[in-house]
Scaffold this motif. Structure first.
Motif, mmCIF file in Angstrom:
data_model
loop_
_atom_site.group_PDB
_atom_site.id
_atom_site.type_symbol
_atom_site.label_atom_id
_atom_site.label_comp_id
_atom_site.label_asym_id
_atom_site.label_seq_id
_atom_site.Cartn_x
_atom_site.Cartn_y
_atom_site.Cartn_z
ATOM 1 N N GLN A 87 45.847 -39.874 -45.199
ATOM 2 C CA GLN A 87 44.969 -39.795 -44.021
ATOM 3 C C GLN A 87 44.017 -38.610 -44.088
ATOM 4 N N SER A 88 44.489 -37.476 -44.562
ATOM 5 C CA SER A 88 43.656 -36.276 -44.534
ATOM 6 C C SER A 88 42.774 -36.103 -45.767
ATOM 7 N N CYS A 89 43.183 -36.651 -46.898
ATOM 8 C CA CYS A 89 42.437 -36.391 -48.135
ATOM 9 C C CYS A 89 41.701 -37.600 -48.701
ATOM 10 N N VAL A 90 42.292 -38.780 -48.616
ATOM 11 C CA VAL A 90 41.736 -39.941 -49.315
ATOM 12 C C VAL A 90 40.972 -40.877 -48.389
ATOM 13 N N LEU A 91 41.505 -41.164 -47.223
ATOM 14 C CA LEU A 91 40.843 -42.098 -46.312
ATOM 15 C C LEU A 91 39.402 -41.684 -45.972
ATOM 16 N N PRO A 92 39.126 -40.399 -45.716
ATOM 17 C CA PRO A 92 37.724 -40.021 -45.465
ATOM 18 C C PRO A 92 36.808 -40.328 -46.659
ATOM 19 N N LEU A 93 37.327 -40.202 -47.875
ATOM 20 C CA LEU A 93 36.529 -40.518 -49.068
ATOM 21 C C LEU A 93 36.254 -42.016 -49.156
ATOM 22 N N ILE A 94 37.263 -42.817 -48.840
ATOM 23 C CA ILE A 94 37.085 -44.267 -48.857
ATOM 24 C C ILE A 94 36.053 -44.679 -47.812
ATOM 25 N N ASP A 95 36.180 -44.139 -46.619
ATOM 26 C CA ASP A 95 35.226 -44.461 -45.554
ATOM 27 C C ASP A 95 33.794 -44.113 -45.961
ATOM 28 N N SER A 96 33.584 -42.917 -46.521
ATOM 29 C CA SER A 96 32.231 -42.535 -46.909
ATOM 30 C C SER A 96 31.731 -43.370 -48.078
ATOM 31 N N SER A 97 32.619 -43.780 -48.960
ATOM 32 C CA SER A 97 32.209 -44.629 -50.082
ATOM 33 C C SER A 97 31.772 -45.998 -49.600
ATOM 34 N N LEU A 98 32.547 -46.584 -48.711
ATOM 35 C CA LEU A 98 32.234 -47.932 -48.236
ATOM 36 C C LEU A 98 31.066 -47.954 -47.251
ATOM 37 N N GLN A 99 30.966 -46.956 -46.405
ATOM 38 C CA GLN A 99 29.920 -46.943 -45.376
ATOM 39 C C GLN A 99 28.602 -46.366 -45.880
ATOM 40 N N ASP A 100 28.677 -45.293 -46.665
ATOM 41 C CA ASP A 100 27.466 -44.584 -47.062
ATOM 42 C C ASP A 100 27.085 -44.800 -48.521
ATOM 43 N N GLY A 101 27.976 -45.422 -49.287
ATOM 44 C CA GLY A 101 27.680 -45.691 -50.682
ATOM 45 C C GLY A 101 27.897 -44.525 -51.627
ATOM 46 N N TYR A 102 28.592 -43.482 -51.165
ATOM 47 C CA TYR A 102 28.851 -42.337 -52.039
ATOM 48 C C TYR A 102 30.020 -42.633 -52.966
ATOM 49 N N ASN A 103 29.935 -42.125 -54.188
ATOM 50 C CA ASN A 103 31.060 -42.219 -55.106
ATOM 51 C C ASN A 103 32.097 -41.164 -54.722
ATOM 52 N N ALA A 104 33.346 -41.448 -55.030
ATOM 53 C CA ALA A 104 34.413 -40.493 -54.723
ATOM 54 C C ALA A 104 35.443 -40.531 -55.843
ATOM 55 N N THR A 105 36.061 -39.394 -56.084
ATOM 56 C CA THR A 105 37.107 -39.292 -57.094
ATOM 57 C C THR A 105 38.274 -38.516 -56.512
ATOM 58 N N VAL A 106 39.465 -39.022 -56.746
ATOM 59 C CA VAL A 106 40.681 -38.296 -56.386
ATOM 60 C C VAL A 106 41.398 -38.020 -57.698
ATOM 61 N N LEU A 107 41.667 -36.761 -57.961
ATOM 62 C CA LEU A 107 42.253 -36.343 -59.220
ATOM 63 C C LEU A 107 43.559 -35.609 -58.947
ATOM 64 N N ALA A 108 44.595 -35.998 -59.649
ATOM 65 C CA ALA A 108 45.874 -35.292 -59.551
ATOM 66 C C ALA A 108 46.058 -34.497 -60.839
ATOM 67 N N TYR A 109 46.262 -33.218 -60.698
ATOM 68 C CA TYR A 109 46.376 -32.332 -61.851
ATOM 69 C C TYR A 109 47.551 -31.407 -61.624
ATOM 70 N N GLY A 110 48.324 -31.162 -62.644
ATOM 71 C CA GLY A 110 49.418 -30.213 -62.502
ATOM 72 C C GLY A 110 50.415 -30.315 -63.629
ATOM 73 N N GLN A 111 51.362 -29.430 -63.580
ATOM 74 C CA GLN A 111 52.412 -29.338 -64.576
ATOM 75 C C GLN A 111 53.301 -30.579 -64.539
#
Length: 139
Positions: free
Chosen positions: A67-91
């Motif tokens: 809800q806090s990290c990914v859904l806003p990116l999906i909404d902006s991608s679908l509504q405004d046409g912006y690309n979005a990337t979610v990256l998981a990085y770590g040990q």
């Protein structure tokens, strides 16, 4: 936006009363809007402090991450046409796969096979990662 998620201690570390090596500090307005995390070195030597846009503590569940990290990116991608990337990085063992995919056993078979069934919203289990949640919301 850079967000980190602090995973809970592994059971064997918690049982042996191992000290935590992460300390989270909230933003200190008006000087900063960023949250800070201190990685503790041995015996207080070589402590390092880093700042991020958001820090998700150990008790945060999968739904909150989505809800806090990914859904806003999906909404902006679908509504405004912006690309979005979610990256998981770590040990290794830090929770990347769990955050992104969740526990495979919690995703109903019909969703894994691509046969989305509109049965009940209870099909959305607590342990779903951000990818199954995103696919569920989009399609």
């Amino acid at each position: 936006k850079v967000v980190i998620r602090v995973r809970p201690m592994l059971p064997n570390s918690a049982e042996s009363n191992a000290p935590t090596c992460v300390e989270i500090f909230p933003p200190t307005p008006p000087s900063t809007q960023h949250e800070a995390v201190k990685l503790k070195g041995r015996n207080g030597v070589h402590d390092k402090t880093f700042t991020f846009d958001q820090i998700l503590p150990q008790q945060v569940n999968q739904s909150h991450v989505y809800q806090s990290c990914v859904l806003p990116l999906i909404d902006s991608s679908l509504q405004d046409g912006y690309n979005a990337t979610v990256l998981a990085y770590g040990q290794t063992g830090s929770g990347k796969t769990y955050t992104m995919m969740g526990n495979e056993n919690t995703v109903p078979q019909q969703h894994r096979d691509g046969n989305k069934d509109e049965t009940e919203e209870s099909d959305v289990f607590d342990d779903w990662g951000v990818i199954p949640r995103a696919l569920h919301d989009i399609f």
